[in-house]
Write a protein that holds these residues in place. Structure first.
Motif, PDB file in Angstrom:
ATOM      1  N   THR A  10       0.788  -1.383   0.186  1.00  0.00           N
ATOM      2  CA  THR A  10      -0.042  -0.342  -0.015  1.00  0.00           C
ATOM      3  C   THR A  10       0.937   0.937   0.213  1.00  0.00           C
ATOM      4  O   THR A  10       1.639   1.356   0.357  1.00  0.00           O
ATOM      5  CB  THR A  10      -1.390   0.002   1.419  1.00  0.00           C
ATOM      6  N   VAL A  11       0.166   2.322  -0.875  1.00  0.00           N
ATOM      7  CA  VAL A  11       1.188   4.093  -0.470  1.00  0.00           C
ATOM      8  C   VAL A  11       0.245   4.962  -0.372  1.00  0.00           C
ATOM      9  O   VAL A  11      -0.864   4.566  -0.513  1.00  0.00           O
ATOM     10  CB  VAL A  11       1.156   4.189  -2.156  1.00  0.00           C
ATOM     11  N   VAL A 119      10.470   9.992  -6.949  1.00  0.00           N
ATOM     12  CA  VAL A 119      10.081   9.597  -6.438  1.00  0.00           C
ATOM     13  C   VAL A 119      10.830   8.349  -6.571  1.00  0.00           C
ATOM     14  O   VAL A 119       9.799   7.393  -6.824  1.00  0.00           O
ATOM     15  CB  VAL A 119       9.275   9.891  -5.191  1.00  0.00           C
ATOM     16  N   SER A 120      11.440   7.909  -6.026  1.00  0.00           N
ATOM     17  CA  SER A 120      11.909   6.329  -6.425  1.00  0.00           C
ATOM     18  C   SER A 120      12.618   5.253  -5.061  1.00  0.00           C
ATOM     19  O   SER A 120      13.116   5.996  -4.001  1.00  0.00           O
ATOM     20  CB  SER A 120      13.288   5.964  -7.075  1.00  0.00           C
ATOM     21  N   VAL A 121      10.952   4.737  -4.710  1.00  0.00           N
ATOM     22  CA  VAL A 121      11.245   4.239  -3.230  1.00  0.00           C
ATOM     23  C   VAL A 121      11.641   2.479  -3.120  1.00  0.00           C
ATOM     24  O   VAL A 121      11.442   1.701  -3.461  1.00  0.00           O
ATOM     25  CB  VAL A 121      10.190   3.986  -1.968  1.00  0.00           C
ATOM     26  N   PRO A 122      12.830   2.006  -2.780  1.00  0.00           N
ATOM     27  CA  PRO A 122      13.310   0.980  -2.844  1.00  0.00           C
ATOM     28  C   PRO A 122      12.160  -0.511  -1.934  1.00  0.00           C
ATOM     29  O   PRO A 122      12.264   0.054  -0.810  1.00  0.00           O
ATOM     30  CB  PRO A 122      15.327   0.062  -2.328  1.00  0.00           C
ATOM     31  N   THR A 133       5.876  -5.367   6.653  1.00  0.00           N
ATOM     32  CA  THR A 133       7.693  -4.318   6.452  1.00  0.00           C
ATOM     33  C   THR A 133       6.811  -3.151   6.030  1.00  0.00           C
ATOM     34  O   THR A 133       6.287  -2.709   5.380  1.00  0.00           O
ATOM     35  CB  THR A 133       8.744  -5.032   5.472  1.00  0.00           C
ATOM     36  N   VAL A 134       8.045  -2.057   6.971  1.00  0.00           N
ATOM     37  CA  VAL A 134       7.675  -0.007   6.360  1.00  0.00           C
ATOM     38  C   VAL A 134       8.757  -0.212   5.271  1.00  0.00           C
ATOM     39  O   VAL A 134       9.880   0.467   5.717  1.00  0.00           O
ATOM     40  CB  VAL A 134       7.196   0.347   7.696  1.00  0.00           C
ATOM     41  N   PHE A 135       8.294   0.335   4.206  1.00  0.00           N
ATOM     42  CA  PHE A 135       9.660   0.527   3.381  1.00  0.00           C
ATOM     43  C   PHE A 135       9.840   2.248   3.380  1.00  0.00           C
ATOM     44  O   PHE A 135      11.131   2.534   3.239  1.00  0.00           O
ATOM     45  CB  PHE A 135       9.330   0.565   1.663  1.00  0.00           C
ATOM     46  N   HIS A 136       8.890   3.138   3.579  1.00  0.00           N
ATOM     47  CA  HIS A 136       9.101   4.055   4.373  1.00  0.00           C
ATOM     48  C   HIS A 136       8.114   5.024   4.761  1.00  0.00           C
ATOM     49  O   HIS A 136       7.083   4.392   3.955  1.00  0.00           O
ATOM     50  CB  HIS A 136       9.446   5.088   2.254  1.00  0.00           C
ATOM     51  N   LEU A 155       4.888  10.113   2.055  1.00  0.00           N
ATOM     52  CA  LEU A 155       4.358   9.221   1.956  1.00  0.00           C
ATOM     53  C   LEU A 155       5.039   8.495   3.054  1.00  0.00           C
ATOM     54  O   LEU A 155       5.648   8.004   3.752  1.00  0.00           O
ATOM     55  CB  LEU A 155       4.138   8.893   0.173  1.00  0.00           C
ATOM     56  N   ASN A 156       3.763   6.956   2.481  1.00  0.00           N
ATOM     57  CA  ASN A 156       4.236   5.518   3.585  1.00  0.00           C
ATOM     58  C   ASN A 156       3.933   5.094   2.885  1.00  0.00           C
ATOM     59  O   ASN A 156       2.515   4.321   1.689  1.00  0.00           O
ATOM     60  CB  ASN A 156       3.135   5.671   4.458  1.00  0.00           C
ATOM     61  N   VAL A 157       4.707   3.650   2.708  1.00  0.00           N
ATOM     62  CA  VAL A 157       4.985   2.940   1.677  1.00  0.00           C
ATOM     63  C   VAL A 157       5.165   0.935   2.629  1.00  0.00           C
ATOM     64  O   VAL A 157       6.265   1.291   3.484  1.00  0.00           O
ATOM     65  CB  VAL A 157       6.012   2.586   0.826  1.00  0.00           C
TER      66      VAL A 157
END
Length: 432
Positions: A10-11, A119-122, A133-136, A155-157
């Motif tokens: 989810t974003v 924006v690029s989120v690994p 897991t929270v990626f950002h 943002l929250n990923v």
């Protein structure tokens, strides 16, 4: 049998700060007075888009924006296996987001929005089948520097396990197939389907196929549809009943409003759609659970338009009011996914909807019918239902019946200049 592993990515919590120093010229609309938007892309998945709220530069992230989901990606094990990142030599998997100011859409082929930044989120999805897991989560700088300041994007990923029960039809619904539960390479029969015609003048046949209580059936038919004869081209009276392994009926889909060609045309129009009731057993009779409307879209899409409503339980009282859970279009040539997702605020081609969350198993926020179907092709619909929303056999069977109704609507909305296959044809049908 155990459910299949799925991951829900989810974003959420989107927001944008643009410093006053970087305000565009007066000829350009500033984000504070015009909504911004973003495009969200994950490899091998359709592009999604969402509005981005603007926050004044000196303000903190407001609580009112928390938990607002902008996009959702549902990943099966096969999706995880296809994504890059499992090899040390492969490129790292990233979620890519492009942020725009101005309006969405195009004029004469030119995008109306102005690209502000990317924006690029690994992502490291290994292990997310069993652990969240929270990626950002927070602010990130975007765009070019303007007089010592940058725009900031919040943002929250997050990825979390989303195990599901998966069911697959062993043939086309009109051929009265078995339905199997799938777990990896294991297939186990759990339901059987019986397709039939509910003719207006044949009450015995209607009783055999749906086993309806006459008084109860008349009440919901009058509220949700019509069996009256209609002049012109029409397809009517289709029904499909889902049985468990003991032969007991556990769900059904009944065409209650005929699919009728609009005057002067050979297609079912949006202004006069056909409709189905999705039924569940209760108190010795069938009770309406959901209503599906379908029609043939015009223009370049030329696909199946649909709207699905949940019918609230009113303790026996008949009510025609429904809660819209999904409304979108499926390609008549390539098929697609019919998805009910109560937690998503995204705008995509997959028909997600955004009503309030519900804990009822009848309102599964993560259920879908995956139809590899187009006109003239064989279809074996697949149904996915999230584990927390299946408390009994009837919960799963209701979604199986809904999947059958969506699939059959693709045939019911075929142009009336085209003939249907023999399993769907009746002497009474007028097919042009």
């Amino acid at each position: 049998m155990d459910p299949c592993p799925f991951v829900r990515l989810t974003v959420a919590n989107l927001a944008l700060k643009i410093p006053v120093a970087s305000k565009p010229a007066r000829s350009v609309v500033h984000p504070s007075s015009s909504p911004c938007f973003c495009k969200i892309k994950l490899k091998n998945f359709p592009l999604q888009s969402a509005l981005v709220p603007f926050i004044p530069p000196d303000n903190n992230f407001p609580d009112s924006h928390l938990h607002q989901i902008a996009a959702t990606f549902h990943l099966a094990k096969s999706d995880l296996d296809r994504l890059p990142g499992k090899s040390i030599f492969a490129a790292k998997l990233c979620l890519k987001i492009s942020i725009y100011t101005g309006r969405r859409g195009t004029t004469c082929g030119v995008n109306l929005g102005r690209l502000l930044g990317k924006v690029s989120v690994p992502l490291q999805l290994a292990g997310t089948e069993t652990k969240a897991t929270v990626f950002h989560n927070g602010w990130i700088t975007v765009g070019k520097e303007a007089k010592g300041s940058f725009a900031q994007f919040h943002l929250n990923v997050r990825a979390e396990p989303d195990p599901r029960f998966v069911f697959q039809f062993d043939g086309e619904p009109e051929c009265s197939p078995q339905v199997f539960q799938i777990q990896g390479n294991i297939r186990q029969p759990v339901f059987s389907c019986k397709f039939s015609f509910r003719n207006t003048g044949d009450r015995n046949q209607r009783s055999r196929s749906l086993q309806l209580d006459p008084v109860s059936s008349r009440s919901w038919l009058s509220s949700f549809g019509s069996e009256r004869e209609r002049p012109g081209k029409e397809r009517k009276g289709w029904s499909i009943t889902v049985h468990d392994l003991s032969g007991s009926p556990v769900a059904a889909a009944s065409m209650v409003t005929p699919f009728v060609a609009s005057p002067g045309s050979d297609r079912v129009s949006r202004s006069n759609p056909g409709s189905w009731l999705i039924l569940r057993p209760g108190d010795g009779t069938w009770k309406p659970w959901g209503r599906l409307e379908a029609w043939r879209e015009r223009g370049s899409s030329d696909g199946l338009g649909y709207r699905f409503e949940l019918i609230p339980d009113t303790n026996g009282a008949v009510s025609a009011a429904g809660i819209v859970l999904a409304e979108s279009t499926l390609s008549s040539k390539k098929g697609g996914k019919f998805i009910i997702d109560l937690g998503s605020n995204s705008s995509s081609s997959n028909g997600r909807a955004t009503p309030a969350n519900s804990t009822s198993p009848a309102c599964s926020p993560r259920s879908s019918g995956d139809f590899g179907y187009g006109e003239g092709r064989c279809s074996k619909p697949t149904v996915e239902v999230s584990v927390p929303h299946v408390n009994c056999t009837e919960d799963a069977a209701a979604f199986v019946a809904l999947a059958a109704a969506v699939d059959l609507s693709m045939d019911a909305c075929r142009l009336f200049s085209q003939r249907l296959r023999k399993e769907l044809s009746q002497v009474q049908d007028l097919v042009g």
